[in-house]
Scaffold this motif. Structure first.
Motif, PDB file in Angstrom:
ATOM      1  N   VAL A 194       0.836  -1.206   0.000  1.00  0.00           N
ATOM      2  CA  VAL A 194       0.000   0.000   0.000  1.00  0.00           C
ATOM      3  C   VAL A 194       0.868   1.253   0.000  1.00  0.00           C
ATOM      4  CG1 VAL A 194      -1.613   1.363   1.386  1.00  0.00           C
ATOM      5  CG2 VAL A 194      -1.996  -1.093   1.077  1.00  0.00           C
ATOM      6  N   VAL A 195       1.958   1.217   0.752  1.00  0.00           N
ATOM      7  CA  VAL A 195       2.831   2.396   0.877  1.00  0.00           C
ATOM      8  C   VAL A 195       3.763   2.545  -0.328  1.00  0.00           C
ATOM      9  CG1 VAL A 195       4.658   3.493   2.247  1.00  0.00           C
ATOM     10  CG2 VAL A 195       2.738   2.347   3.391  1.00  0.00           C
ATOM     11  N   TYR A 196       4.399   1.447  -0.774  1.00  0.00           N
ATOM     12  CA  TYR A 196       5.461   1.543  -1.786  1.00  0.00           C
ATOM     13  C   TYR A 196       4.999   1.208  -3.206  1.00  0.00           C
ATOM     14  CZ  TYR A 196       8.775   2.170   2.007  1.00  0.00           C
ATOM     15  OH  TYR A 196       9.462   2.673   3.093  1.00  0.00           O
ATOM     16  N   LYS A 197       3.950   0.432  -3.346  1.00  0.00           N
ATOM     17  CA  LYS A 197       3.403   0.073  -4.668  1.00  0.00           C
ATOM     18  C   LYS A 197       4.484  -0.352  -5.674  1.00  0.00           C
ATOM     19  CE  LYS A 197      -0.776   2.848  -4.343  1.00  0.00           C
ATOM     20  NZ  LYS A 197      -0.632   3.152  -2.897  1.00  0.00           N
ATOM     21  N   PRO A 198       5.251  -1.397  -5.371  1.00  0.00           N
ATOM     22  CA  PRO A 198       6.267  -1.870  -6.325  1.00  0.00           C
ATOM     23  C   PRO A 198       5.612  -2.369  -7.609  1.00  0.00           C
ATOM     24  CG  PRO A 198       5.925  -3.476  -4.580  1.00  0.00           C
ATOM     25  CD  PRO A 198       5.167  -2.255  -4.182  1.00  0.00           C
ATOM     26  N   LYS A 199       6.305  -2.230  -8.733  1.00  0.00           N
ATOM     27  CA  LYS A 199       5.726  -2.593 -10.030  1.00  0.00           C
ATOM     28  C   LYS A 199       6.245  -3.941 -10.543  1.00  0.00           C
ATOM     29  CE  LYS A 199       4.879   2.159 -11.551  1.00  0.00           C
ATOM     30  NZ  LYS A 199       5.181   2.751 -10.232  1.00  0.00           N
ATOM     31  N   LYS A 200       7.546  -4.187 -10.418  1.00  0.00           N
ATOM     32  CA  LYS A 200       8.114  -5.437 -10.925  1.00  0.00           C
ATOM     33  C   LYS A 200       8.774  -6.219  -9.793  1.00  0.00           C
ATOM     34  CE  LYS A 200      11.556  -7.385 -14.099  1.00  0.00           C
ATOM     35  NZ  LYS A 200      12.631  -7.111 -15.086  1.00  0.00           N
ATOM     36  N   TRP A 201       9.868  -5.689  -9.281  1.00  0.00           N
ATOM     37  CA  TRP A 201      10.564  -6.328  -8.174  1.00  0.00           C
ATOM     38  C   TRP A 201       9.790  -6.079  -6.889  1.00  0.00           C
ATOM     39  CZ3 TRP A 201      14.291  -9.238 -10.141  1.00  0.00           C
ATOM     40  CH2 TRP A 201      14.878  -8.843 -11.353  1.00  0.00           C
ATOM     41  N   LEU A 202       9.729  -7.075  -6.037  1.00  0.00           N
ATOM     42  CA  LEU A 202       9.031  -6.897  -4.765  1.00  0.00           C
ATOM     43  C   LEU A 202       9.693  -5.786  -3.955  1.00  0.00           C
ATOM     44  CD1 LEU A 202       6.813  -7.816  -2.821  1.00  0.00           C
ATOM     45  CD2 LEU A 202       8.412  -9.549  -1.939  1.00  0.00           C
ATOM     46  N   PHE A 203      11.020  -5.787  -3.968  1.00  0.00           N
ATOM     47  CA  PHE A 203      11.768  -4.725  -3.273  1.00  0.00           C
ATOM     48  C   PHE A 203      12.646  -4.024  -4.297  1.00  0.00           C
ATOM     49  CE2 PHE A 203      10.947  -8.009  -0.037  1.00  0.00           C
ATOM     50  CZ  PHE A 203      10.153  -7.252   0.826  1.00  0.00           C
TER      51      PHE A 203
ATOM     52  N   ASN B 171      15.916   3.573  -8.450  1.00  0.00           N
ATOM     53  CA  ASN B 171      15.244   3.997  -9.682  1.00  0.00           C
ATOM     54  C   ASN B 171      14.008   3.159 -10.012  1.00  0.00           C
ATOM     55  OD1 ASN B 171      16.340   1.590 -10.552  1.00  0.00           O
ATOM     56  ND2 ASN B 171      17.879   2.524 -11.880  1.00  0.00           N
ATOM     57  N   GLY B 172      13.774   2.089  -9.272  1.00  0.00           N
ATOM     58  CA  GLY B 172      12.591   1.260  -9.510  1.00  0.00           C
ATOM     59  C   GLY B 172      12.759   0.255 -10.629  1.00  0.00           C
ATOM     60  N   GLU B 173      13.844   0.361 -11.417  1.00  0.00           N
ATOM     61  CA  GLU B 173      14.056  -0.545 -12.540  1.00  0.00           C
ATOM     62  C   GLU B 173      14.925  -1.742 -12.164  1.00  0.00           C
ATOM     63  OE1 GLU B 173      15.649   1.760 -15.701  1.00  0.00           O
ATOM     64  OE2 GLU B 173      13.867   3.022 -15.920  1.00  0.00           O
ATOM     65  N   GLU B 174      15.634  -1.633 -11.051  1.00  0.00           N
ATOM     66  CA  GLU B 174      16.505  -2.700 -10.585  1.00  0.00           C
ATOM     67  C   GLU B 174      16.059  -3.148  -9.197  1.00  0.00           C
ATOM     68  OE1 GLU B 174      18.932  -4.052 -12.317  1.00  0.00           O
ATOM     69  OE2 GLU B 174      18.752  -2.689 -14.026  1.00  0.00           O
ATOM     70  N   PRO B 175      16.408  -4.379  -8.823  1.00  0.00           N
ATOM     71  CA  PRO B 175      16.077  -4.829  -7.460  1.00  0.00           C
ATOM     72  C   PRO B 175      16.903  -4.073  -6.427  1.00  0.00           C
ATOM     73  CG  PRO B 175      17.433  -6.471  -8.575  1.00  0.00           C
ATOM     74  CD  PRO B 175      17.056  -5.451  -9.610  1.00  0.00           C
ATOM     75  N   TYR B 176      16.498  -4.154  -5.201  1.00  0.00           N
ATOM     76  CA  TYR B 176      17.189  -3.476  -4.103  1.00  0.00           C
ATOM     77  C   TYR B 176      18.646  -3.930  -4.058  1.00  0.00           C
ATOM     78  CZ  TYR B 176      17.312  -1.105   0.450  1.00  0.00           C
ATOM     79  OH  TYR B 176      17.582  -0.235   1.478  1.00  0.00           O
ATOM     80  N   ASP B 177      19.543  -3.027  -3.714  1.00  0.00           N
ATOM     81  CA  ASP B 177      20.972  -3.314  -3.724  1.00  0.00           C
ATOM     82  C   ASP B 177      21.370  -4.232  -2.565  1.00  0.00           C
ATOM     83  OD1 ASP B 177      23.778  -2.658  -4.686  1.00  0.00           O
ATOM     84  OD2 ASP B 177      23.907  -1.998  -2.601  1.00  0.00           O
ATOM     85  N   ALA B 178      22.199  -5.239  -2.861  1.00  0.00           N
ATOM     86  CA  ALA B 178      22.603  -6.227  -1.853  1.00  0.00           C
ATOM     87  C   ALA B 178      23.370  -5.594  -0.705  1.00  0.00           C
ATOM     88  CB  ALA B 178      23.446  -7.318  -2.514  1.00  0.00           C
ATOM     89  N   ARG B 179      24.282  -4.680  -1.043  1.00  0.00           N
ATOM     90  CA  ARG B 179      25.072  -4.037   0.015  1.00  0.00           C
ATOM     91  C   ARG B 179      24.191  -3.162   0.897  1.00  0.00           C
ATOM     92  NH1 ARG B 179      30.639  -1.335  -1.740  1.00  0.00           N
ATOM     93  NH2 ARG B 179      30.920  -3.516  -2.309  1.00  0.00           N
ATOM     94  N   SER B 180      23.216  -2.511   0.294  1.00  0.00           N
ATOM     95  CA  SER B 180      22.301  -1.665   1.068  1.00  0.00           C
ATOM     96  C   SER B 180      21.480  -2.510   2.038  1.00  0.00           C
ATOM     97  CB  SER B 180      21.365  -0.893   0.129  1.00  0.00           C
ATOM     98  OG  SER B 180      22.099  -0.018  -0.694  1.00  0.00           O
TER      99      SER B 180
END
Length: 344
Positions: A248-257, A261-270
């Protein structure tokens, strides 16, 4: 391409100075070494003089021969054609690179069993490399000589080390609760909670697509995980509600996290930093990694009475022996043992 190096003293610390003619490619490579610095005074690049950096340094300052580079490229193409995972391709090609760098004065066709013994003693042991690294080298060379070279060579000459019996690190349920509730950021809280609640590896969490969450069946689909296997894991009502709040808050489009930029998955180091921040907030000083959450999930399942066969399936282990290690860290049976000290 000329390189030279030596140990120097810089601001009171021992450093490895690397000298080479100005070249943008080489500068780019040296910059990738953690802790690499440019000394304006000495006009030289230098890196920390640690055991780990000595290994990295040896890879940077020495190169395979031209023929060796061609062999590495052939091996990489063979691995790609066989659809090996990206991580395996990287690990095996780097292992072969290290080997052919060591023998960069020899043609690969001239390499013999005696050379394998020499490499074992003069490179692996002398540099105090881990047994897991030694096994990676053996696996890579065995595959390379069998496939690309089609050469009979006694790969066993590079002795495999005895497998170290290291128990997995496990946190208590109280510690897990502290970690998972440490963040007020909903996204951070949800990522850590999903890793623990489903026993996921870091890469498995980051590769989840929105469609992998099936709220009707209360499962998450983990696709092409380690060993290129699909598996499913159950989603509890509690984690499902957390995922709904997150959506509800983040509304992801492709990757769950999604990443920034929304086009790549969340960074592993982050993601690793998210865990570090949680540990800092609750005052846990143990060197906890994300994999500890997976280990804790498996151990807590075992202690609650879940059959080992189901835990094996949930974790995606190929062998039951891998899963059995959790029996050695479970305290459920140990709690039934009465110490003779209590009778004194």
């Amino acid at each position: 391409m000329y390189w030279s190096a030596k140990i120097i003293s810089h601001n009171g610390d021992k450093r490895i100075a690397v000298y080479f003619e100005k070249n943008t490619e080489l500068i780019s490579r040296i910059r990738k070494v953690e802790g690499a610095r440019w000394s304006q005074t000495l006009k030289v690049w230098h890196i920390p003089n640690t055991a780990e950096n000595q290994i990295r340094f040896s890879i940077i300052v020495r190169q395979p021969s031209k023929e060796g580079l061609e062999q590495i490229a052939k091996f990489k193409q063979w691995l790609i054609s066989k659809r090996y995972s990206t991580n395996t391709i990287k690990t095996y090609t780097e292992a072969l690179r290290a080997f052919l760098t060591f023998f960069n004065q020899k043609n690969s066709n001239e390499i013999s069993n005696e050379d394998l013994i020499t490499y074992n003693n003069e490179y692996i042991f002398k540099n105090k490399l881990s047994s897991s690294y030694q096994n990676q080298i053996v696996n890579a060379l065995k595959l390379y000589f069998k496939t690309v070279k089609e050469k009979k060579i006694e790969i066993e000459k590079i002795h495999r080390p005895k497998r170290e019996k290291v128990l997995p690190n496990v946190l208590s349920k109280e510690e897990i609760k502290l970690i998972l509730t440490a963040h007020s950021n909903l996204k951070h809280k949800t990522m850590l909670s999903l890793i623990y609640s489903c026993g996921l590896r870091r890469s498995e969490l980051l590769n989840l697509l929105l469609q992998d969450i099936n709220s009707k069946r209360n499962i998450v689909m983990i696709r092409q995980a380690k060993g290129k296997k699909d598996r499913i894991a159950p989603l509890s009502n509690k984690i499902l509600q957390l995922l709904r709040d997150y959506y509800v808050v983040y509304k992801p489009k492709k990757w769950l996290f999604e990443g920034v930029n929304g086009e790549e998955p969340y960074d592993a180091r982050s993601l690793s930093n998210v865990l570090k921040q949680a540990l800092s907030k609750v005052g846990i000083t143990k060197p906890v990694s994300l994999h500890w959450l997976r280990h804790s999930y498996a151990t807590h399942l075992l202690e609650s009475g879940t059959d080992l066969r189901y835990i094996q399936e949930l974790l995606g282990h190929r062998s039951s022996k891998t899963t059995e290690i959790y029996t050695h860290v479970s305290t459920k049976s140990l709690e039934q043992i009465k110490s003779p000290f209590d009778d004194l």
